[in-house]
Structure formats: structure tokens, C-alpha cells
Design a protein around this motif. Structure first.
Motif, PDB file in Angstrom:
ATOM      1  N   GLU A  50       0.834  -1.195   0.000  1.00  0.00           N
ATOM      2  CA  GLU A  50       0.000   0.000   0.000  1.00  0.00           C
ATOM      3  C   GLU A  50       0.875   1.252   0.000  1.00  0.00           C
ATOM      4  N   ILE A  51       0.440   2.242  -0.743  1.00  0.00           N
ATOM      5  CA  ILE A  51       1.089   3.549  -0.755  1.00  0.00           C
ATOM      6  C   ILE A  51       0.050   4.582  -0.332  1.00  0.00           C
ATOM      7  N   TYR A  52       0.450   5.479   0.575  1.00  0.00           N
ATOM      8  CA  TYR A  52      -0.363   6.628   0.960  1.00  0.00           C
ATOM      9  C   TYR A  52       0.324   7.885   0.459  1.00  0.00           C
ATOM     10  N   LEU A  53      -0.459   8.808  -0.082  1.00  0.00           N
ATOM     11  CA  LEU A  53       0.005  10.144  -0.434  1.00  0.00           C
ATOM     12  C   LEU A  53      -0.900  11.121   0.321  1.00  0.00           C
ATOM     13  N   VAL A  54      -0.312  11.916   1.205  1.00  0.00           N
ATOM     14  CA  VAL A  54      -1.094  12.840   2.016  1.00  0.00           C
ATOM     15  C   VAL A  54      -1.459  14.053   1.170  1.00  0.00           C
ATOM     16  N   MET A  55      -2.746  14.262   0.985  1.00  0.00           N
ATOM     17  CA  MET A  55      -3.229  15.373   0.160  1.00  0.00           C
ATOM     18  C   MET A  55      -3.434  16.633   0.985  1.00  0.00           C
ATOM     19  N   ARG A  56      -3.943  16.461   2.199  1.00  0.00           N
ATOM     20  CA  ARG A  56      -4.128  17.605   3.092  1.00  0.00           C
ATOM     21  C   ARG A  56      -4.184  17.099   4.526  1.00  0.00           C
ATOM     22  N   GLY A  57      -3.994  18.019   5.436  1.00  0.00           N
ATOM     23  CA  GLY A  57      -4.024  17.669   6.848  1.00  0.00           C
ATOM     24  C   GLY A  57      -2.720  17.035   7.290  1.00  0.00           C
ATOM     25  N   GLY A  58      -2.742  16.465   8.469  1.00  0.00           N
ATOM     26  CA  GLY A  58      -1.555  15.835   9.004  1.00  0.00           C
ATOM     27  C   GLY A  58      -1.861  15.090  10.285  1.00  0.00           C
ATOM     28  N   GLY A  59      -0.837  14.504  10.852  1.00  0.00           N
ATOM     29  CA  GLY A  59      -0.980  13.748  12.089  1.00  0.00           C
ATOM     30  C   GLY A  59       0.198  12.832  12.272  1.00  0.00           C
ATOM     31  N   GLU A  60      -0.030  11.747  12.962  1.00  0.00           N
ATOM     32  CA  GLU A  60       1.000  10.745  13.178  1.00  0.00           C
ATOM     33  C   GLU A  60       0.599   9.462  12.470  1.00  0.00           C
ATOM     34  N   PHE A  61       1.602   8.780  11.933  1.00  0.00           N
ATOM     35  CA  PHE A  61       1.384   7.498  11.282  1.00  0.00           C
ATOM     36  C   PHE A  61       2.195   6.463  12.039  1.00  0.00           C
ATOM     37  N   VAL A  62       1.514   5.388  12.424  1.00  0.00           N
ATOM     38  CA  VAL A  62       2.146   4.308  13.169  1.00  0.00           C
ATOM     39  C   VAL A  62       2.182   3.083  12.272  1.00  0.00           C
ATOM     40  N   MET A  63       3.388   2.506  12.105  1.00  0.00           N
ATOM     41  CA  MET A  63       3.530   1.243  11.391  1.00  0.00           C
ATOM     42  C   MET A  63       4.430   0.345  12.230  1.00  0.00           C
ATOM     43  N   GLU A  64       3.823  -0.758  12.680  1.00  0.00           N
ATOM     44  CA  GLU A  64       4.532  -1.673  13.568  1.00  0.00           C
ATOM     45  C   GLU A  64       5.059  -0.873  14.762  1.00  0.00           C
ATOM     46  N   ASP A  65       6.360  -0.766  14.969  1.00  0.00           N
ATOM     47  CA  ASP A  65       6.909  -0.039  16.120  1.00  0.00           C
ATOM     48  C   ASP A  65       7.490   1.320  15.736  1.00  0.00           C
ATOM     49  N   LYS A  66       7.136   1.820  14.541  1.00  0.00           N
ATOM     50  CA  LYS A  66       7.645   3.113  14.081  1.00  0.00           C
ATOM     51  C   LYS A  66       6.521   4.148  14.087  1.00  0.00           C
ATOM     52  N   ILE A  67       6.854   5.380  14.472  1.00  0.00           N
ATOM     53  CA  ILE A  67       5.894   6.482  14.464  1.00  0.00           C
ATOM     54  C   ILE A  67       6.556   7.659  13.754  1.00  0.00           C
ATOM     55  N   VAL A  68       5.834   8.233  12.763  1.00  0.00           N
ATOM     56  CA  VAL A  68       6.334   9.427  12.074  1.00  0.00           C
ATOM     57  C   VAL A  68       5.227  10.469  12.029  1.00  0.00           C
ATOM     58  N   THR A  69       5.632  11.723  12.014  1.00  0.00           N
ATOM     59  CA  THR A  69       4.696  12.823  11.814  1.00  0.00           C
ATOM     60  C   THR A  69       4.556  13.033  10.313  1.00  0.00           C
ATOM     61  N   GLY A  71       2.471  15.086   6.912  1.00  0.00           N
ATOM     62  CA  GLY A  71       1.754  16.277   6.472  1.00  0.00           C
ATOM     63  C   GLY A  71       1.583  16.268   4.971  1.00  0.00           C
ATOM     64  N   MET A  72       0.959  17.310   4.480  1.00  0.00           N
ATOM     65  CA  MET A  72       0.625  17.410   3.064  1.00  0.00           C
ATOM     66  C   MET A  72       1.847  17.154   2.190  1.00  0.00           C
ATOM     67  N   GLY A  73       1.667  16.279   1.197  1.00  0.00           N
ATOM     68  CA  GLY A  73       2.715  15.958   0.249  1.00  0.00           C
ATOM     69  C   GLY A  73       3.555  14.750   0.617  1.00  0.00           C
ATOM     70  N   ASP A  74       3.383  14.224   1.830  1.00  0.00           N
ATOM     71  CA  ASP A  74       4.198  13.083   2.255  1.00  0.00           C
ATOM     72  C   ASP A  74       3.775  11.788   1.556  1.00  0.00           C
ATOM     73  N   PHE A  75       4.740  10.894   1.434  1.00  0.00           N
ATOM     74  CA  PHE A  75       4.589   9.575   0.819  1.00  0.00           C
ATOM     75  C   PHE A  75       4.863   8.537   1.902  1.00  0.00           C
ATOM     76  N   LEU A  76       4.008   7.526   1.989  1.00  0.00           N
ATOM     77  CA  LEU A  76       4.192   6.433   2.951  1.00  0.00           C
ATOM     78  C   LEU A  76       4.038   5.106   2.228  1.00  0.00           C
ATOM     79  N   PHE A  77       4.913   4.160   2.543  1.00  0.00           N
ATOM     80  CA  PHE A  77       4.803   2.802   1.999  1.00  0.00           C
ATOM     81  C   PHE A  77       4.527   1.848   3.154  1.00  0.00           C
ATOM     82  N   VAL A  78       3.552   0.955   2.956  1.00  0.00           N
ATOM     83  CA  VAL A  78       3.212  -0.057   3.946  1.00  0.00           C
ATOM     84  C   VAL A  78       3.258  -1.421   3.263  1.00  0.00           C
ATOM     85  N   PRO A  79       4.168  -2.294   3.695  1.00  0.00           N
ATOM     86  CA  PRO A  79       4.198  -3.631   3.093  1.00  0.00           C
ATOM     87  C   PRO A  79       2.987  -4.451   3.527  1.00  0.00           C
TER      88      PRO A  79
END
Length: 108
Positions: A50-69, A71-79
Motif C-alpha cells: 500500500e502507498i499513501y500520499l497525504v493530500m491535506r491535513g496531518g498527524g502521526e502514522f504508526v507502522m509496527e513499532d515506528k511512528i512518524v509525523t 503532512g501534506m505531500g508526504d509519501f508512505l509505503f506499507v508492506p
């Protein structure tokens, strides 16, 4: 073959959906989705990458034991199979989501 979805159309589909997401595009094992989580993001692991592309807003993303902040424009990959969710996010959080790989969609 459909190859273009506007943000306006995606938001319209999301508003009509009974869920916090709407499927906008499907081709083979790939699905394009718009996702606007409600107050709680209670996702289960998926059987596709899965790929997430943040279009607007923000927050925290938790994957397994990792946490990242995020925001708009960010790219996230989830196996596939990874535990993940958004938390402490703004009410306007909106994401493009692309599932791909092994066919079959989400775990039930």
C-alpha cells in the motif's frame, strides 16, 4: 479505460460512501482509493502492499513499532501484512491510497 480522476470527483465519491473511503479506480491487482479517516482509524493489516500520499491535513502514522509525523505531500509505503494506522490527525486529513500486488484486497 479510465485513467483520470479529479480531486473534485474523488471528494464527491467519498461523500456518497457509507465508509471513510471510496474506491476510484481498479486495474488488475491495483486499486486507487481516497481515504478520509473519521475520528478513529481502525484499519486492519492488508494482504496487498500500500502507498499513501497525504493530500491535506496531518498527524502521526504508526507502522509496527515506528511512528512518524506526516503532512501534506508526504509519501508512505506499507508492506502487505504490516499493522498500521493514523492517530492524532487533523479533522481534514485526506489521502490517496494505492493498493497493489497480490490480488484479493484486504484481510477480513
Amino acid at each position: 479505460m479510465r485513467f483520470h480522476v479529479t480531486l473534485t470527483e474523488a471528494l464527491r465519491q467519498l461523500q456518497k460512501s457509507d465508509d471513510d473511503f471510496a474506491v476510484l479506480f481498479e486495474h488488475g491487482s491495483m486499486r486507487g482509493i481516497i481515504f478520509g479517516p473519521d475520528e478513529l482509524d481502525a484499519q486492519e493489516p492488508h494482504i496487498q502492499d500500500e502507498i499513501y500520499l497525504v493530500m491535506r491535513g496531518g498527524g502521526e502514522f504508526v507502522m509496527e513499532d515506528k511512528i512518524v509525523t506526516v503532512g501534506m505531500g508526504d509519501f508512505l509505503f506499507v508492506p502487505a501484512g504490516a499493522e498500521h494506522h493514523f492517530r492524532n490527525f487533523t479533522p481534514d486529513l485526506l489521502l490517496w491510497v494505492i493498493f497493489y500486488g497480490q490480488e484479493g484486497g484486504e484481510k477480513e
